[in-house]
Write an enzyme that holds these catalytic residues in place. Structure first.
Site, PDB file in Angstrom:
ATOM      1  N   SER A 142       1.005  -0.988  -0.046  1.00 15.51           N
ATOM      2  CA  SER A 142       0.072  -0.097  -0.187  1.00 15.51           C
ATOM      3  C   SER A 142       0.812   1.298  -0.034  1.00 15.51           C
ATOM      4  CB  SER A 142      -0.754  -0.051   1.446  1.00 15.51           C
ATOM      5  OG  SER A 142      -1.417   1.271   1.463  1.00 15.51           O
ATOM      6  N   TYR A 155      -1.737  -1.636  10.284  1.00 15.08           N
ATOM      7  CA  TYR A 155      -1.668  -1.934   9.024  1.00 15.08           C
ATOM      8  C   TYR A 155      -0.544  -1.169   8.298  1.00 15.08           C
ATOM      9  CZ  TYR A 155      -3.689  -1.625   4.068  1.00 15.08           C
ATOM     10  OH  TYR A 155      -3.647  -1.598   2.768  1.00 15.08           O
TER      11      TYR A 155
HETATM   12  P1  NDP Z   1     -11.304  -6.141  -0.013  1.00 16.11           P
HETATM   13  O1  NDP Z   1     -11.600  -6.410   1.380  1.00 16.11           O
HETATM   14  O2  NDP Z   1     -12.144  -6.275  -1.230  1.00 16.11           O
HETATM   15  O3  NDP Z   1     -10.597  -7.753  -0.377  1.00 16.11           O
HETATM   16  C1  NDP Z   1      -9.735  -8.286   0.497  1.00 16.11           C
HETATM   17  C2  NDP Z   1      -9.390  -9.804   0.004  1.00 16.11           C
HETATM   18  O4  NDP Z   1      -8.654 -10.740   0.971  1.00 16.11           O
HETATM   19  C3  NDP Z   1     -11.049 -10.632   0.078  1.00 16.11           C
HETATM   20  O5  NDP Z   1     -10.881 -11.354  -1.092  1.00 16.11           O
HETATM   21  C4  NDP Z   1     -10.816 -11.526   1.284  1.00 16.11           C
HETATM   22  O6  NDP Z   1     -11.521 -12.712   1.097  1.00 16.11           O
HETATM   23  C5  NDP Z   1      -9.066 -11.869   1.645  1.00 16.11           C
HETATM   24  N1  NDP Z   1      -8.793 -12.032   2.922  1.00 16.11           N
HETATM   25  C6  NDP Z   1      -8.858 -11.554   3.884  1.00 16.11           C
HETATM   26  N2  NDP Z   1      -8.367 -12.120   4.935  1.00 16.11           N
HETATM   27  C7  NDP Z   1      -8.145 -13.315   4.496  1.00 16.11           C
HETATM   28  C8  NDP Z   1      -7.568 -14.448   5.255  1.00 16.11           C
HETATM   29  N3  NDP Z   1      -7.436 -14.475   6.220  1.00 16.11           N
HETATM   30  N4  NDP Z   1      -7.198 -15.552   4.229  1.00 16.11           N
HETATM   31  C9  NDP Z   1      -7.361 -15.518   3.046  1.00 16.11           C
HETATM   32  N5  NDP Z   1      -7.983 -14.426   2.233  1.00 16.11           N
HETATM   33  C10 NDP Z   1      -8.315 -13.356   3.120  1.00 16.11           C
HETATM   34  O7  NDP Z   1      -9.825  -5.283  -0.127  1.00 16.11           O
HETATM   35  P2  NDP Z   1      -8.897  -5.072  -1.380  1.00 16.11           P
HETATM   36  O8  NDP Z   1      -9.288  -5.602  -2.660  1.00 16.11           O
HETATM   37  O9  NDP Z   1      -8.931  -3.417  -1.186  1.00 16.11           O
HETATM   38  O10 NDP Z   1      -7.692  -5.400  -0.775  1.00 16.11           O
HETATM   39  C11 NDP Z   1      -6.542  -6.415  -1.310  1.00 16.11           C
HETATM   40  C12 NDP Z   1      -5.116  -5.684  -0.879  1.00 16.11           C
HETATM   41  O11 NDP Z   1      -5.154  -4.572  -1.294  1.00 16.11           O
HETATM   42  C13 NDP Z   1      -5.008  -5.800   0.500  1.00 16.11           C
HETATM   43  O12 NDP Z   1      -3.801  -6.437   1.078  1.00 16.11           O
HETATM   44  C14 NDP Z   1      -5.091  -4.278   0.895  1.00 16.11           C
HETATM   45  O13 NDP Z   1      -4.234  -4.013   2.032  1.00 16.11           O
HETATM   46  C15 NDP Z   1      -4.420  -3.728  -0.276  1.00 16.11           C
HETATM   47  N6  NDP Z   1      -4.797  -2.405  -0.556  1.00 16.11           N
HETATM   48  C16 NDP Z   1      -5.954  -1.920  -0.841  1.00 16.11           C
HETATM   49  C17 NDP Z   1      -6.052  -0.428  -1.238  1.00 16.11           C
HETATM   50  C18 NDP Z   1      -7.545  -0.115  -1.101  1.00 16.11           C
HETATM   51  O14 NDP Z   1      -7.983   1.210  -1.272  1.00 16.11           O
HETATM   52  N7  NDP Z   1      -8.504  -0.899  -1.485  1.00 16.11           N
HETATM   53  C19 NDP Z   1      -5.061   0.440  -1.164  1.00 16.11           C
HETATM   54  C20 NDP Z   1      -3.757  -0.284  -0.665  1.00 16.11           C
HETATM   55  C21 NDP Z   1      -3.641  -1.510  -0.642  1.00 16.11           C
HETATM   56  P3  NDP Z   1     -12.347 -13.545   2.373  1.00 16.11           P
HETATM   57  O15 NDP Z   1     -13.072 -12.592   3.036  1.00 16.11           O
HETATM   58  O16 NDP Z   1     -13.173 -14.431   1.213  1.00 16.11           O
HETATM   59  O17 NDP Z   1     -11.274 -14.573   2.842  1.00 16.11           O
END
Ligand code: NDP
Length: 266
Positions: A142, A155
């Protein structure tokens, strides 16, 4: 420049947001995609939306924080496709709470998912990449992996830790022809703020204005594919405001320190 046709790409956090965008982008590019996250029903929906089937994709539900399970999960991928070309460590959660209020259980939960889960999957996959003498490890950090903002202490810590780890791993595996890329997105319009953990571990269940106005997950995903094609070490799919903050941190850190004090995260 990398062609993704028939490459085997394993994406964690594939059930939503940036992960879902990556599934679509890699599917369009002709890759074979392994979709992982905890919710298998959501993974199946993403598979269908991306017009993938059981020949060119695998639904592999997992929880990255169950680190002992990840070697067996890696075997399942190898049994199905025989190789792994690109691992995208994308799964993650964020926080919306002051450190003084945060239970230590939540502190550990964020590090278990964002850091230990991430590097544990890399540890499970790495021997195969080393044996192949090829492959990319892509890590979704991020802009908060470059500086810290209020209410995101853990985070920021988890994402900064990824930079130290993967910068070292990149150097360690350079002679083996591996490519390690850190991705530092700014605001992307996903469910991340809805899923953000509060002080007691409950979900925020609210879309923050930054994410609401953020770039689309597919735009972010396309930038990530471009970065892999060019074997970049670090990329910043971000808006001007977030990019400015990265440059201020690098060249005028005192200015950024003053600015982030005033960041009002709701
Ligand atoms: P979402 O919340 O939409 O997606 C997060 C994903 O991570 C989901 O598919 C969730 O699936 C999965 N996940 C969460 N916990 C677990 C776990 N314990 N095991 C396996 N899968 C897990 O968020 P984003 O798409 O935004 O996030 C994706 C990445 O991007 C993250 O690392 C975030 O930090 C990063 N990011 C996002 C930003 C933004 O503004 N959106 C900015 C900067 C970075 P499920 O619940 O089915 O397990």
């Amino acid at each position: 420049m990398e062609n993704f046709k028939d490459k085997v790409v394993w994406i964690t956090g594939a059930s939503s947001g940036i992960g879902e965008g990556l599934v679509v982008a890699f599917a369009r590019a002709g890759a074979k995609v392994v979709l992982s996250a905890r919710r298998s029903e959501e993974l199946k929906k993403v598979q269908q939306n991306a017009q993938l089937d059981d020949n060119n994709s695998l639904i592999l539900p997992l929880d990255v924080s169950q680190t002992d399970s990840l070697t067996a999960k890696t075997q399942e991928v190898l049994q199905k496709f025989g190789r792994i070309d690109i691992l995208v460590n994308n799964a993650g959660i964020t926080q919306r709470a002051a450190f003084k209020d945060l239970s230590f259980e939540v502190v550990r939960q964020i590090m278990e998912i964002n850091f230990f889960g991430n590097i544990a999957l890399t540890k499970a996959v790495l021997p195969h990449l080393l044996a192949q003498k090829s492959g990319s490890i892509v890590v979704i950090s991020s802009v908060v992996g470059k500086f810290g903002t209020p209410l995101r202490t853990l985070y920021a810590a988890s994402k900064h830790a990824l930079h130290g780890f993967y910068d070292a791993l990149r150097a360690e595996t350079w002679a083996d022809n591996l490519h390690v890329m850190l991705v530092c997105p700014g605001y992307v319009k996903t469910n991340i703020s809805l899923n953000a953990v509060m002080a007691d571990g409950s979900k925020q269940n609210k879309m923050d204005s930054g994410q609401e106005k953020g770039m689309s997950p597919l735009d972010c995903a396309e930038q990530i594919l471009k970065g892999i094609r060019h074997r970049k070490a670090e990329i910043y799919p971000a808006g001007l405001k977030e990019l400015m903050a990265v440059y201020l941190k690098r060249f005028f850190p005192a200015v950024l320190r003053r600015m982030v004090r005033k960041v009002n995260v709701t």
